[in-house]
Design a protein around this motif. Structure first.
Motif, PDB file in Angstrom:
ATOM      1  N   LYS A 219      -2.913   2.119  -3.998  1.00 46.95           N
ATOM      2  CA  LYS A 219      -2.488   3.484  -3.717  1.00 46.95           C
ATOM      3  C   LYS A 219      -3.692   4.370  -3.422  1.00 46.95           C
ATOM      4  N   VAL A 220      -3.456   5.377  -2.602  1.00 42.22           N
ATOM      5  CA  VAL A 220      -4.466   6.392  -2.309  1.00 42.22           C
ATOM      6  C   VAL A 220      -3.904   7.738  -2.761  1.00 42.22           C
TER       7      VAL A 220
ATOM      8  N   GLY B 279      -8.689   5.959  -4.898  1.00 42.97           N
ATOM      9  CA  GLY B 279      -7.693   4.908  -4.763  1.00 42.97           C
ATOM     10  C   GLY B 279      -7.448   4.235  -6.101  1.00 42.97           C
TER      11      GLY B 279
ATOM     12  N   ASN C 132      -6.194   4.769   4.994  1.00 47.69           N
ATOM     13  CA  ASN C 132      -5.790   5.954   4.225  1.00 47.69           C
ATOM     14  C   ASN C 132      -6.943   6.503   3.395  1.00 47.69           C
TER      15      ASN C 132
ATOM     16  N   GLU D 180      -8.724  10.209   4.070  1.00 52.02           N
ATOM     17  CA  GLU D 180      -8.766  11.220   3.020  1.00 52.02           C
ATOM     18  C   GLU D 180     -10.203  11.618   2.702  1.00 52.02           C
TER      19      GLU D 180
ATOM     20  N   PHE E  42      -4.748   0.345   3.506  1.00 54.70           N
ATOM     21  CA  PHE E  42      -5.391   1.039   2.383  1.00 54.70           C
ATOM     22  C   PHE E  42      -6.743   1.600   2.804  1.00 54.70           C
TER      23      PHE E  42
ATOM     24  N   VAL F 203       0.855  -1.187   0.000  1.00 56.65           N
ATOM     25  CA  VAL F 203       0.000   0.000   0.000  1.00 56.65           C
ATOM     26  C   VAL F 203       0.889   1.235   0.000  1.00 56.65           C
ATOM     27  N   ASN F 204       0.654   2.112  -0.967  1.00 54.32           N
ATOM     28  CA  ASN F 204       1.473   3.311  -1.125  1.00 54.32           C
ATOM     29  C   ASN F 204       2.946   2.908  -1.217  1.00 54.32           C
ATOM     30  N   ASP F 205       3.811   3.557  -0.476  1.00 50.37           N
ATOM     31  CA  ASP F 205       5.239   3.283  -0.613  1.00 50.37           C
ATOM     32  C   ASP F 205       5.745   2.231   0.353  1.00 50.37           C
TER      33      ASP F 205
ATOM     34  N   GLN G 265       3.611   0.879   3.294  1.00 52.39           N
ATOM     35  CA  GLN G 265       2.624   0.174   4.106  1.00 52.39           C
ATOM     36  C   GLN G 265       2.235  -1.146   3.457  1.00 52.39           C
TER      37      GLN G 265
ATOM     38  N   ASP H 282      -3.670  11.913  -3.197  1.00 50.46           N
ATOM     39  CA  ASP H 282      -3.910  13.122  -2.414  1.00 50.46           C
ATOM     40  C   ASP H 282      -5.048  13.885  -3.093  1.00 50.46           C
TER      41      ASP H 282
END
Length: 407
Positions: free
Chosen positions: A135-136, A120, A107, A111, A104, A94-96, A98, A138
């Protein structure tokens, strides 16, 4: 002077001795510049992130809601398939840095509460036979563009000169409090901007009060007359030095006094500047503002660490409402997670039928375990009372005793 029946008097020119002291308008302290950027009825995504930083209770409320939404578990009648899905949910990146579907979910939910919506994405491998990451985005850098037959989702990331259109297939979307066809949703704390500014003003004024009165400044008045000589400057400097030495000694944990010999025409008076000032009552107005923010969070005050008086029955009803809200949000998110897992299995070439697997949320328990056990026992008794009348009293008593021991 009377001229033509009119009384005319000459007044003195206005005095020029008064002065006006202007101070910078920083009512919210270090957060003043951020609050000045707010314009009513204008959506500024960076402002809601800033508001969480300025008001701790807002940040706490969002993370508490994230926790209340629970976590996903997989169940089903086909054990091998359930185990495969669970293994992927526990280990997907998850992301970089996690790992796991729960990260996920956290996050994405965080958000969504902050900005009103969350985007996502699931990332397939090069062979497109597996999903290797989640990924989530911004939300502050996401924009929607409505066309006649479709709605585009655009993103501007680091290094991008312009907005770029995202592919829709791997995207996952969740929002709260949508208004009509507005895809941006509504941030959880929209309409609390003014309350947040007011609360920040109170906090800043409290800090100013303690900066001025908490570490007191001393006023030393030396009353003397010309009979005492002309070395007044030397006496003043000596008293200032002695007073500073005494204050430094006090801060170091030592006792210190200073003594001066004066004649009958002199007097030394020492006061703490501001000690006689009246400080505004903060508790009542601050609670009034906090009540508005807490009400918007949909959480009871005791969940945010504010132990306002409440009855046990009221707290039970509040818990029921909190769980009902969480279940509503879970129902809205479940189709998104089902689609992700279905896509994973299709990429891996798996087949299944209804009932082989399903996802559900592990609910958070806010109720007393003892009361739940007592309720189950009473339900069991009620079921036995409404059972087949052919059953004997002896059988009913044995069943009741068995249920009582089990609970």
């Amino acid at each position: 002077m009377n001229i033509l029946g009119l009384n005319i008097s000459r007044s003195k020119a206005p005095s020029e001795s008064h002065t006006v002291q202007l101070r910078p308008n920083n009512g919210q302290g270090p957060y003043t510049a951020g609050f000045r950027k707010f314009i009513a009825q204008k959506l500024d995504p960076t402002f809601f992130e800033f508001m969480r930083e300025a008001i701790p209770v807002m940040d706490t409320a969002i993370w508490r809601l994230v926790s209340l939404d629970g976590h996903l578990v997989v169940k089903g009648n086909k054990a091998a398939l359930v185990e495969e899905i669970q293994e992927w949910m526990d280990n997907v990146q998850v992301n970089d840095f996690q790992t796991g579907m729960h990260a996920f979910h956290q996050n994405l939910t965080n958000e969504g509460f902050e900005q009103g919506f969350a985007i996502g994405e699931f990332i397939p491998n090069k062979q497109r036979n597996d999903i290797v990451g989640l990924k989530v985005a911004d939300s502050k850098f996401i924009r929607f563009n409505r066309k006649p037959n479709l709605l585009e989702i655009l993103q501007r990331a680091d290094g991008d000169q312009d907005w770029r259109v995202l592919k829709m297939d791997p995207l996952l979307y969740w929002s709260i409090h949508n208004e009509n066809q507005n895809p941006y949703g509504t941030p959880l704390f929209r309409s609390c901007e003014f309350m947040a500014q007011t609360l920040a003003t109170m906090h800043n004024s409290l800090a100013n009060v303690w900066e001025r009165f908490g570490d007191p400044s001393y006023s030393v008045v030396y009353k003397t007359s010309k009979k005492d000589g002309t070395n007044h400057q030397e006496r003043r400097d000596a008293m200032v030095t002695d007073l500073n030495d005494a204050v430094r000694a006090k801060r170091a944990g030592k006792s210190a006094d200073f003594v001066h010999a004066i004649d009958t025409n002199s007097e030394i008076e020492i006061k703490i500047i501001g000690a006689e000032g009246k400080i505004l009552n903060l508790e009542v107005p601050a609670r009034h503002v906090l009540e508005q923010i807490v009400a918007k969070s949909t959480l009871p005050a005791w969940m945010l660490g504010m132990h306002w008086s409440t009855t046990e029955r009221l707290s039970v009803m509040e818990s029921e409402m909190v769980l009902a809200d969480a279940k509503t949000r879970q129902s809205a998110k479940l189709p998104m997670f089902n689609r992700t897992v279905s896509t994973l299995l299709q990429m891996r070439g798996r087949t299944w039928k209804k009932g082989d697997w399903w996802l559900e949320f592990e609910q958070v328990n806010l109720h007393d375990i003892e009361k739940q056990a007592r309720a189950r026992f009473l339900n069991a008794q009620a079921d036995m009372m409404g059972a087949d009348p052919v059953a004997t009293d002896t059988t009913q008593k044995k069943e009741a005793q068995f249920v009582g021991k089990k609970l």
